[in-house]
Design an enzyme around this catalytic site. Structure first.
Site, PDB file in Angstrom:
ATOM      1  N   CYS A 225       0.869  -1.173   0.000  1.00 30.85           N
ATOM      2  CA  CYS A 225       0.000   0.000   0.000  1.00 30.85           C
ATOM      3  C   CYS A 225       0.911   1.230   0.000  1.00 30.85           C
ATOM      4  O   CYS A 225       2.124   1.087  -0.017  1.00 30.85           O
ATOM      5  CB  CYS A 225      -0.995  -0.010   1.164  1.00 30.85           C
ATOM      6  SG  CYS A 225      -0.317   0.281   2.802  1.00 30.85           S
ATOM      7  N   TRP A 226       0.346   2.418   0.014  1.00 32.00           N
ATOM      8  CA  TRP A 226       1.160   3.630  -0.128  1.00 32.00           C
ATOM      9  C   TRP A 226       2.338   3.627   0.822  1.00 32.00           C
ATOM     10  O   TRP A 226       3.479   3.741   0.404  1.00 32.00           O
ATOM     11  CB  TRP A 226       0.296   4.869   0.106  1.00 32.00           C
ATOM     12  CG  TRP A 226      -0.434   5.298  -1.114  1.00 32.00           C
ATOM     13  CD1 TRP A 226      -1.421   4.609  -1.768  1.00 32.00           C
ATOM     14  CD2 TRP A 226      -0.241   6.492  -1.840  1.00 32.00           C
ATOM     15  NE1 TRP A 226      -1.845   5.307  -2.842  1.00 32.00           N
ATOM     16  CE2 TRP A 226      -1.137   6.482  -2.918  1.00 32.00           C
ATOM     17  CE3 TRP A 226       0.596   7.588  -1.684  1.00 32.00           C
ATOM     18  CZ2 TRP A 226      -1.214   7.517  -3.836  1.00 32.00           C
ATOM     19  CZ3 TRP A 226       0.516   8.624  -2.593  1.00 32.00           C
ATOM     20  CH2 TRP A 226      -0.378   8.570  -3.662  1.00 32.00           C
TER      21      TRP A 226
END
Length: 176
Positions: A90-91
């Site tokens: 994820c980010w």
């Protein structure tokens, strides 16, 4: 490490390799089942999947979704024994780490460096590797995967600490 030869008797793959200090070793590798999930597309996740496939592992890439849902799906697959290992992206990597670690039996580790990934496997018996899509470059992601896969088993000196994690998991379950 450089692989200097390969042969495949039986179900495992045998290989010879030279270590950095010039020693020659022979080893056997078996394909692992790895489930991979991400909340967004990116070259980092693609590089990690490519590295797993190139090493002969059985890789299942889940459909992208919201990070808590993707993390839960990967974690539940690992906890149920449907996959040997999981990888999440994820980010920042933090959200998927947090969500995956809510599933009993999962030890998700956020790694930004190969040493961290190797240590998470060796000293914590981590079973889900997590990386940031935005702060990890593809070459580093490949190196992180290589380091993660380099550990066959946790350090026996850490067995008591790793067992303690299972106790903590059990204490979170209803009725415990």
């Amino acid at each position: 490490m450089s692989i200097v030869g390969c042969r495949a008797p039986g179900s495992g793959q045998w290989f010879e390799y030279d270590t950095l200090n010039g020693e020659r070793h022979i080893g056997q590798a078996f394909a692992m089942r790895v489930v991979v999930g991400a909340d967004d597309e990116g070259a980092v996740a693609d590089a990690a999947v490519d590295e797993l496939v190139a090493r002969g592992h059985d890789v299942t890439v889940l459909e992208r979704g919201q990070w808590p849902d993707v993390a839960a799906a990967v974690a539940q697959s690992v906890a149920a024994g449907e996959a040997d290992q999981g990888m999440l992206f994820c980010w920042t990597g933090t959200g998927t780490s947090m969500a995956a670690n809510k599933v009993a039996g999962v030890r998700a580790a956020l790694a930004w460096d190969p040493w961290i990934a190797e240590g998470a496997r060796k000293w914590n018996d981590a079973n889900v590797l997590v990386m940031s899509l935005k702060r990890t470059d593809p070459a580093t992601a490949r190196a992180i995967v290589e380091a993660w896969l380099s550990v066959d088993a946790p350090d026996p000196d850490e067995a008591e600490n790793i067992a303690r994690l299972a106790e903590l998991d059990a204490s979170r379950r209803p009725g415990s």
